[in-house]
Design a protein around this motif. Sequence first.
Motif, PDB file in Angstrom:
ATOM      1  N   GLN A 155       0.830  -1.211   0.000  1.00 40.91           N
ATOM      2  CA  GLN A 155       0.000   0.000   0.000  1.00 40.91           C
ATOM      3  C   GLN A 155       0.863   1.259   0.000  1.00 40.91           C
ATOM      4  OE1 GLN A 155      -2.496  -0.430   3.446  1.00 40.91           O
ATOM      5  NE2 GLN A 155      -3.746  -2.055   2.522  1.00 40.91           N
ATOM      6  N   GLU A 156       1.950   1.227   0.773  1.00 42.85           N
ATOM      7  CA  GLU A 156       2.845   2.373   0.825  1.00 42.85           C
ATOM      8  C   GLU A 156       3.502   2.618  -0.535  1.00 42.85           C
ATOM      9  OE1 GLU A 156       5.961   3.934   4.083  1.00 42.85           O
ATOM     10  OE2 GLU A 156       6.579   2.080   3.086  1.00 42.85           O
ATOM     11  N   ALA A 157       3.912   1.534  -1.196  1.00 38.96           N
ATOM     12  CA  ALA A 157       4.528   1.656  -2.524  1.00 38.96           C
ATOM     13  C   ALA A 157       3.532   2.241  -3.529  1.00 38.96           C
ATOM     14  CB  ALA A 157       5.034   0.301  -2.993  1.00 38.96           C
ATOM     15  N   GLU A 158       2.269   1.825  -3.424  1.00 43.42           N
ATOM     16  CA  GLU A 158       1.235   2.355  -4.333  1.00 43.42           C
ATOM     17  C   GLU A 158       1.017   3.847  -4.087  1.00 43.42           C
ATOM     18  OE1 GLU A 158      -2.182  -0.098  -3.651  1.00 43.42           O
ATOM     19  OE2 GLU A 158      -1.373  -1.788  -4.783  1.00 43.42           O
ATOM     20  N   LEU A 159       0.977   4.257  -2.814  1.00 43.09           N
ATOM     21  CA  LEU A 159       0.805   5.679  -2.502  1.00 43.09           C
ATOM     22  C   LEU A 159       1.973   6.510  -2.998  1.00 43.09           C
ATOM     23  CD1 LEU A 159      -0.646   5.480   1.130  1.00 43.09           C
ATOM     24  CD2 LEU A 159      -1.823   6.291  -0.912  1.00 43.09           C
ATOM     25  N   ILE A 160       3.175   5.986  -2.835  1.00 45.71           N
ATOM     26  CA  ILE A 160       4.372   6.701  -3.321  1.00 45.71           C
ATOM     27  C   ILE A 160       4.325   6.811  -4.837  1.00 45.71           C
ATOM     28  CG2 ILE A 160       6.885   6.539  -3.567  1.00 45.71           C
ATOM     29  CD1 ILE A 160       6.905   5.335  -0.698  1.00 45.71           C
ATOM     30  N   GLY A 161       3.890   5.727  -5.501  1.00 48.22           N
ATOM     31  CA  GLY A 161       3.780   5.729  -6.949  1.00 48.22           C
ATOM     32  C   GLY A 161       2.764   6.749  -7.446  1.00 48.22           C
TER      33      GLY A 161
ATOM     34  N   LYS B  85       4.203  10.282  -7.073  1.00 47.94           N
ATOM     35  CA  LYS B  85       5.177  10.588  -8.132  1.00 47.94           C
ATOM     36  C   LYS B  85       4.464  10.922  -9.433  1.00 47.94           C
ATOM     37  CE  LYS B  85       9.160   8.031  -6.416  1.00 47.94           C
ATOM     38  NZ  LYS B  85      10.011   6.852  -6.571  1.00 47.94           N
ATOM     39  N   GLU B  86       3.365  10.180  -9.718  1.00 46.03           N
ATOM     40  CA  GLU B  86       2.588  10.457 -10.955  1.00 46.03           C
ATOM     41  C   GLU B  86       1.946  11.814 -10.878  1.00 46.03           C
ATOM     42  OE1 GLU B  86      -0.236   7.315 -11.561  1.00 46.03           O
ATOM     43  OE2 GLU B  86       1.325   5.792 -11.758  1.00 46.03           O
TER      44      GLU B  86
END
Length: 196
Positions: A183-189, A192-193
Amino acid sequence: MYRKQLRLQKQVCLLAMISGVCVFLYALGIMTDLYDTLYSTMMNSADLTQTDVPGSIVYYNMQMFNNVFLRYSIVLILCACLLYITNTHTRRKYYIGNYAAIGIFTAANLYVAIWAHPYIEIFKQQFLRVDFAALKAHAELWKTAYTESTFWFDVHYAVFALSLLASAALVANAVWKARLMKQEAELIGKGKEAAA
């Protein structure tokens, strides 16, 4: 959410260490009553058929099992230490070493529980075949301990339940951690977008 999970993983790793120590203490204690009550009944250690109490040979039958069990219990403590060596108790993100430590601890606990349980049950049945009338007479004559209790055989259910609970909690914690990391990786992604 991470704060709750970090707090839980510290407690779970502590539970893992406690469960390893409990197995070790159990391995030390399982022979206590047998030594106190049966050792003195064996008249000649070179010939185990010479005994005041039929069935007391169970004490000698358990020796090799208990030696191996004690070594395995030390391995379980070392596996719990591996959780601390890899910082599984404090690490915000888990890496392959953390998952490996959890897998090793869980596999070791499962193996020891599955390996030891049938032996303990077999030795319990052998203990119950001891001639307790003769054992009581021997204890009164020589002023030694006497017991018919199977406590040390029966308590293995609680000891291994704690051990397996610690393993299950570690695996559940690792799954929860993996979800949080995803979930954290998705939020960071997404951040960035949005910034691009």
